[in-house]
Structures are given as C-alpha cells and as structure tokens.
Design a protein around this motif. Structure first.
Motif, mmCIF file in Angstrom:
data_model
loop_
_atom_site.group_PDB
_atom_site.id
_atom_site.type_symbol
_atom_site.label_atom_id
_atom_site.label_comp_id
_atom_site.label_asym_id
_atom_site.label_seq_id
_atom_site.Cartn_x
_atom_site.Cartn_y
_atom_site.Cartn_z
ATOM 1 N N VAL A 24 0.782 -1.176 0.043
ATOM 2 C CA VAL A 24 0.104 0.033 -0.059
ATOM 3 C C VAL A 24 0.809 1.209 -0.044
ATOM 4 N N LEU A 25 2.056 1.333 -0.879
ATOM 5 C CA LEU A 25 2.956 2.342 -0.896
ATOM 6 C C LEU A 25 3.315 2.836 0.637
ATOM 7 N N ASN A 26 3.530 1.940 1.443
ATOM 8 C CA ASN A 26 3.950 2.362 2.954
ATOM 9 C C ASN A 26 3.256 3.453 3.334
ATOM 10 N N SER A 27 1.759 3.749 2.969
ATOM 11 C CA SER A 27 0.999 4.376 3.564
ATOM 12 C C SER A 27 0.996 4.013 5.113
ATOM 13 N N CYS A 28 0.620 5.201 5.932
ATOM 14 C CA CYS A 28 0.843 5.156 7.336
ATOM 15 C C CYS A 28 -0.581 4.869 8.045
ATOM 16 N N GLY A 58 10.245 -0.874 -1.311
ATOM 17 C CA GLY A 58 9.355 -1.223 -2.494
ATOM 18 C C GLY A 58 9.447 0.333 -3.321
ATOM 19 N N ARG A 59 8.391 0.484 -3.756
ATOM 20 C CA ARG A 59 8.760 1.401 -4.809
ATOM 21 C C ARG A 59 8.233 2.869 -4.560
ATOM 22 N N ALA A 60 7.803 3.056 -3.169
ATOM 23 C CA ALA A 60 7.287 4.290 -2.562
ATOM 24 C C ALA A 60 8.109 4.670 -1.418
ATOM 25 N N CYS A 62 6.241 7.156 0.912
ATOM 26 C CA CYS A 62 5.235 6.627 1.891
ATOM 27 C C CYS A 62 4.232 7.734 1.049
ATOM 28 N N ALA A 63 2.985 6.872 0.947
ATOM 29 C CA ALA A 63 1.531 7.642 0.485
ATOM 30 C C ALA A 63 0.856 8.193 1.239
ATOM 31 N N GLY A 64 1.489 8.762 2.436
ATOM 32 C CA GLY A 64 0.454 9.434 3.256
ATOM 33 C C GLY A 64 -0.350 8.310 4.275
ATOM 34 N N GLN A 65 -1.418 9.279 4.704
ATOM 35 C CA GLN A 65 -2.416 8.120 5.686
ATOM 36 C C GLN A 65 -2.916 7.061 4.975
ATOM 37 N N ASP A 66 -3.039 5.873 5.531
ATOM 38 C CA ASP A 66 -3.748 4.798 4.939
ATOM 39 C C ASP A 66 -5.079 5.026 5.053
ATOM 40 N N LEU A 67 -5.771 5.390 3.759
ATOM 41 C CA LEU A 67 -6.896 6.132 3.503
ATOM 42 C C LEU A 67 -7.900 4.659 3.781
ATOM 43 N N ALA A 68 -7.518 3.521 3.665
ATOM 44 C CA ALA A 68 -8.426 2.383 4.131
ATOM 45 C C ALA A 68 -8.700 2.354 5.529
ATOM 46 N N ASP A 80 -10.846 7.928 15.458
ATOM 47 C CA ASP A 80 -11.107 9.515 15.617
ATOM 48 C C ASP A 80 -10.153 10.175 14.508
ATOM 49 N N PHE A 81 -10.483 11.178 13.975
ATOM 50 C CA PHE A 81 -9.651 12.095 13.211
ATOM 51 C C PHE A 81 -8.678 12.903 13.872
ATOM 52 N N GLY A 82 -9.236 13.369 14.958
ATOM 53 C CA GLY A 82 -8.128 14.005 15.997
ATOM 54 C C GLY A 82 -7.047 13.088 16.299
ATOM 55 N N GLU A 83 -7.140 11.895 16.706
ATOM 56 C CA GLU A 83 -6.200 11.123 17.100
ATOM 57 C C GLU A 83 -5.171 10.693 15.905
ATOM 58 N N ILE A 84 -5.467 10.661 14.800
ATOM 59 C CA ILE A 84 -4.897 10.381 13.652
ATOM 60 C C ILE A 84 -3.886 11.527 13.816
ATOM 61 N N VAL A 85 -4.413 12.589 13.530
ATOM 62 C CA VAL A 85 -3.699 14.004 13.277
ATOM 63 C C VAL A 85 -2.609 14.144 14.493
ATOM 64 N N GLY A 112 1.183 13.461 0.553
ATOM 65 C CA GLY A 112 0.373 13.673 1.623
ATOM 66 C C GLY A 112 1.238 13.869 2.989
ATOM 67 N N ALA A 113 0.814 13.044 4.007
ATOM 68 C CA ALA A 113 1.608 12.985 5.205
ATOM 69 C C ALA A 113 3.085 12.593 4.804
ATOM 70 N N GLY A 114 3.110 11.767 3.923
ATOM 71 C CA GLY A 114 4.463 10.964 3.483
ATOM 72 C C GLY A 114 5.419 12.106 3.058
ATOM 73 N N ALA A 135 -0.978 15.780 -1.533
ATOM 74 C CA ALA A 135 -2.061 15.145 -2.270
ATOM 75 C C ALA A 135 -3.400 15.566 -1.387
ATOM 76 N N PHE A 136 -3.480 16.364 -0.411
ATOM 77 C CA PHE A 136 -4.307 16.363 0.529
ATOM 78 C C PHE A 136 -5.464 16.973 -0.083
ATOM 79 N N VAL A 137 -5.357 18.196 -1.012
ATOM 80 C CA VAL A 137 -6.500 18.758 -1.607
ATOM 81 C C VAL A 137 -7.333 17.798 -2.680
ATOM 82 N N PRO A 143 -3.043 20.613 4.126
ATOM 83 C CA PRO A 143 -1.865 19.799 4.552
ATOM 84 C C PRO A 143 -1.467 19.852 6.055
ATOM 85 N N ASP A 144 -1.278 18.679 6.358
ATOM 86 C CA ASP A 144 -0.897 18.604 7.971
ATOM 87 C C ASP A 144 0.472 17.869 7.895
ATOM 88 N N THR A 145 0.849 17.392 9.025
ATOM 89 C CA THR A 145 2.227 16.672 9.378
ATOM 90 C C THR A 145 3.192 17.603 9.109
HETATM 91 O O1 T3D Z 1 -7.395 11.186 8.987
HETATM 92 C C1 T3D Z 1 -6.923 11.623 8.056
HETATM 93 O O2 T3D Z 1 -6.876 11.178 6.962
HETATM 94 C C2 T3D Z 1 -6.086 12.902 8.545
HETATM 95 C C3 T3D Z 1 -4.592 12.618 7.881
HETATM 96 C C4 T3D Z 1 -4.225 13.076 6.805
HETATM 97 C C5 T3D Z 1 -3.079 12.762 6.094
HETATM 98 C C6 T3D Z 1 -2.585 12.492 4.826
HETATM 99 O O3 T3D Z 1 -1.795 11.952 4.474
HETATM 100 S S1 T3D Z 1 -4.168 12.628 3.630
HETATM 101 C C7 T3D Z 1 -3.488 12.197 2.174
HETATM 102 C C8 T3D Z 1 -3.451 10.702 1.954
HETATM 103 N N1 T3D Z 1 -2.697 10.161 1.082
HETATM 104 C C9 T3D Z 1 -3.330 10.332 -0.449
HETATM 105 O O4 T3D Z 1 -4.290 10.939 -0.715
HETATM 106 C C10 T3D Z 1 -2.393 9.775 -1.490
HETATM 107 C C11 T3D Z 1 -3.092 8.523 -1.993
HETATM 108 N N2 T3D Z 1 -2.481 7.770 -3.047
HETATM 109 C C12 T3D Z 1 -2.384 8.134 -4.085
HETATM 110 O O5 T3D Z 1 -2.488 9.432 -4.647
HETATM 111 C C13 T3D Z 1 -1.541 7.250 -5.254
HETATM 112 O O6 T3D Z 1 -1.534 5.950 -4.933
HETATM 113 C C14 T3D Z 1 -0.014 7.702 -5.532
HETATM 114 C C15 T3D Z 1 0.053 9.146 -6.384
HETATM 115 C C16 T3D Z 1 0.678 7.856 -3.971
HETATM 116 C C17 T3D Z 1 0.729 6.858 -6.180
HETATM 117 O O7 T3D Z 1 0.016 6.277 -7.471
HETATM 118 P P1 T3D Z 1 0.353 4.968 -8.215
HETATM 119 O O8 T3D Z 1 -0.631 5.067 -9.422
HETATM 120 O O9 T3D Z 1 1.813 4.989 -8.501
HETATM 121 O O10 T3D Z 1 -0.202 3.890 -7.325
HETATM 122 P P2 T3D Z 1 -1.516 3.173 -6.986
HETATM 123 O O11 T3D Z 1 -2.012 2.351 -7.795
HETATM 124 O O12 T3D Z 1 -2.414 4.558 -6.822
HETATM 125 O O13 T3D Z 1 -1.498 2.699 -5.384
HETATM 126 C C18 T3D Z 1 -0.791 1.240 -5.452
HETATM 127 C C19 T3D Z 1 -1.457 0.356 -4.126
HETATM 128 O O14 T3D Z 1 -1.387 1.286 -2.972
HETATM 129 C C20 T3D Z 1 -2.918 0.686 -4.268
HETATM 130 O O15 T3D Z 1 -3.410 -0.710 -3.958
HETATM 131 P P3 T3D Z 1 -4.164 -1.886 -4.677
HETATM 132 O O16 T3D Z 1 -5.086 -1.287 -5.489
HETATM 133 O O17 T3D Z 1 -2.934 -2.271 -5.664
HETATM 134 O O18 T3D Z 1 -4.573 -2.768 -3.926
HETATM 135 C C21 T3D Z 1 -3.310 1.851 -3.643
HETATM 136 O O19 T3D Z 1 -4.846 1.867 -3.210
HETATM 137 C C22 T3D Z 1 -2.855 1.745 -2.577
HETATM 138 N N3 T3D Z 1 -2.594 2.779 -2.038
HETATM 139 C C23 T3D Z 1 -1.696 3.999 -2.324
HETATM 140 N N4 T3D Z 1 -1.899 5.025 -1.286
HETATM 141 C C24 T3D Z 1 -2.547 4.959 -0.369
HETATM 142 C C25 T3D Z 1 -2.926 3.370 -0.678
HETATM 143 N N5 T3D Z 1 -3.729 2.592 -0.098
HETATM 144 C C26 T3D Z 1 -4.235 3.371 1.384
HETATM 145 N N6 T3D Z 1 -3.926 4.598 1.621
HETATM 146 C C27 T3D Z 1 -3.267 5.394 0.779
HETATM 147 N N7 T3D Z 1 -2.764 6.636 0.969
#
Ligand code: T3D
Length: 262
Positions: A24-28, A58-60, A62-68, A80-85, A112-114, A135-137, A143-145
């Motif tokens: 999951v691209l080292n999402s956090c 791997g290839r990343a 960190c892709a920021g917060q684990d959105l799953a 809790d959102f506040g806990e994550i932040v 994002g956070a990464g 990536a936040f927008v 943007p945080d972190t």
């Molecule tokens: O509560 C809160 O959320 C507050 C805190 C916020 C802090 C933040 O960091 S918010 C920002 C969160 N991050 C993002 O929005 C970035 C999401 N990811 C992407 O936009 C893209 O993955 C990348 C541009 C980073 C890379 O794109 P690409 O095409 O090289 O890879 P991919 O196919 O999108 O991702 C590969 C796998 O990683 C994929 O899983 P799958 O389909 O192979 O099973 C994807 O879902 C997974 N992945 C990537 N980023 C995340 C993620 N899974 C969970 N969370 C992620 N952030």
C-alpha cells in the motif's frame, strides 16, 4: 515495543528505519505512526545511534495516511480524526526534537503526510524517480504533518501555495531546484548516497550537531536577538564537550579528529 510495519537496523552508528508496507505504498496507519515515533524517540536515548536514515520499502517512500484506515471502504466506523492528526504531530515533533541528524532517503513517491514526513527530516536525498505530492487537496483535506510550516520556509509562499492548492506532482529534480530537498541521486545509488551521508554524520561531533539542530529549529520563530543569545548558550555547551577538545587538539596536531559523540 514490538514493531510490525517498520524495520530497524543499526550499523556504524546509523539507525536505518524502513517503512515496510510496500503493498500500500507504505501508507501510514496508526500502528506505523506509533512505531515510527517510538523509533525516533528511542534513538534519542541510545548512545550507539549517532544518525538516523529514514526510507521506504518497495517503490514508494510513503503515500501518506492509510485511507483504508481513515475511511474504511466497508463502512465500519473510522478512527477518531483528531487521534490520527495527533499521531502525526507527535511523530514530527519526535524527529525535530531528536538531537541527532535524520537523513531521508526518498526512494519513490512521497504523498500527503508522507511528503511532509520527508520534509521534517534534516537532510533529504531523493531518487531521481521520486516525487513529492501535497495530495491532501485531492481528497478535500488541508496539508498537515507540518507541511504548512516547513514547505513555505523551504520553497517560498508562491510554490508552497501552488503545491498545496493544486496538489500536483513535483519530481525530485524540480524539488532540488526549488530548494525543497538537498540532493537527488540515481535510483540505484540512492541508499548508497544517503547512507553514506548518514554514516559520515555518525562520525561527527554528535552533540554539536544536536545543538545545531536545536538552533535551526528555534531560528524558525526567533527574533535575531533571541537567536544570537541562543547561539551563545549552545556554543558554551558545545565548548564543554569531549568532541570540542578532540577537534581542537586534532587541528593543532594536524590530524583528522576522532569524535566520540560525547
Ligand atoms: O484522517 C486523516 O486522513 C487525516 C490525515 C491525513 C494525512 C494524509 O496523508 S491525507 C493524504 C493521503 N494520501 C493520499 O491521498 C495519496 C493517495 N495515493 C495516491 O494518490 C497514489 O496512490 C499515489 C500518487 C501516491 C501513487 O499512485 P500509483 O498509481 O503509483 O499507485 P496506486 O495504484 O494508486 O497505489 C498502489 C496501491 O497502494 C493501491 O492498492 P491496490 O489497488 O494495488 O490494492 C492503492 O490503493 C494503495 N495506496 C496508495 N496510497 C494509499 C493506498 N492505500 C491506502 N492509503 C493510501 N494513502
């Protein structure tokens, strides 16, 4: 603490911390946040560690917060959102308060956070294939972190605003040109290059490096008067270290100093 998502290893005074959720691209998630924080905090009390290298598996980077985790697709209640932040805030403070140098080896996309995790490190080296995305927008967040603190100071308000509002990808070479990061290395040589810098730092006067980091931290908000005073206080502390004595002695004896970190 038992680690699940972060690998650690110490060699030649360098603690290498590897974010290890490559699928999951080292999402956090909260677990990884806590492990990273623990790794940086415990590095502060371990005299065997004189520098830290942060990278991703791997290839990343960190892709920021684990959105799953933040927004579970199965509809279960999100944490809790506040806990994550608060978790990211504690992590960034652990990096900035660690009075030892932290080198980021950005091996791929940092989003994002990464991205802001990388920018909180002292020296950032990126692979020529890496990129930085505020990536936040794209998902309706702010943007945080530490991004709104570090980014404008590194690249200026205009570029920081564009990155934050457009959420575009900034390739490593452009990031270097903008002063966002220190250097770019060919992807195949990234760990060798960034690791070499970390190993070099681990042979330097650790306490002076720590005081330097403290001074640079404070310079972000201090007046000139306050900063001059702080420099004086830190210089007084540095002058009492064994490494200062060794540095001066080595200079007078026309040899390379051997710093012990004390
Ligand atoms: O509560 C809160 O959320 C507050 C805190 C916020 C802090 C933040 O960091 S918010 C920002 C969160 N991050 C993002 O929005 C970035 C999401 N990811 C992407 O936009 C893209 O993955 C990348 C541009 C980073 C890379 O794109 P690409 O095409 O090289 O890879 P991919 O196919 O999108 O991702 C590969 C796998 O990683 C994929 O899983 P799958 O389909 O192979 O099973 C994807 O879902 C997974 N992945 C990537 N980023 C995340 C993620 N899974 C969970 N969370 C992620 N952030």
């Amino acid at each position: 603490m038992e680690y699940q998502h972060v690998l650690r290893g110490v060699e030649a005074g360098v603690l290498t911390v590897t974010m290890n959720r490559p699928e999951v691209l080292n999402s956090c998630n909260r677990r990884m946040q806590g492990e990273l924080r623990d790794a940086f905090e415990s590095a502060g009390t371990d005299d065997a560690i004189r520098a830290v290298l942060l990278t991703g598996a791997g290839r990343a980077f960190c892709a920021g917060q684990d959105l799953a985790e933040a927004a579970p697709p199965d509809g279960t209640a999100p944490p809790d959102f506040g806990e994550i932040v608060r978790g990211y805030n504690a992590l960034i403070l652990a990096i900035r308060r660690l009075e030892k140098p932290v080198v980021a080896a950005v091996n791929g996309v940092a989003a994002g956070a990464g991205a802001n995790l990388a920018l909180a490190c002292d020296i950032v080296i990126a692979a020529d294939t890496a990129s930085f995305i505020q990536a936040f927008v794209k998902i309706g967040l702010v943007p945080d972190t530490g991004g709104t603190f570090f980014l404008p100071r590194l690249v200026g308000l205009s570029r920081a605003t564009s990155m934050a509002m457009l959420g575009g990808k900034v390739p490593a070479l452009q990031a270097k040109e903008w002063g966002m990061i220190y250097d770019v290395a060919p992807a195949a040589a990234l760990l060798q290059t960034a690791g070499g810098i970390a190993r070099e730092l681990a042979t330097q006067p650790t306490r002076a490096l720590g005081f330097t980091k403290r001074a640079l931290n404070e310079s972000m908000t201090n007046t000139l008067e306050a900063q001059l005073k702080l420099e004086g206080e830190l210089q007084r502390l540095a002058s009492k270290t064994a490494d200062y004595k060794e540095g001066v002695k080595a200079f007078q004896e026309k040899r390379v100093p051997t710093f012990s970190g004390r």
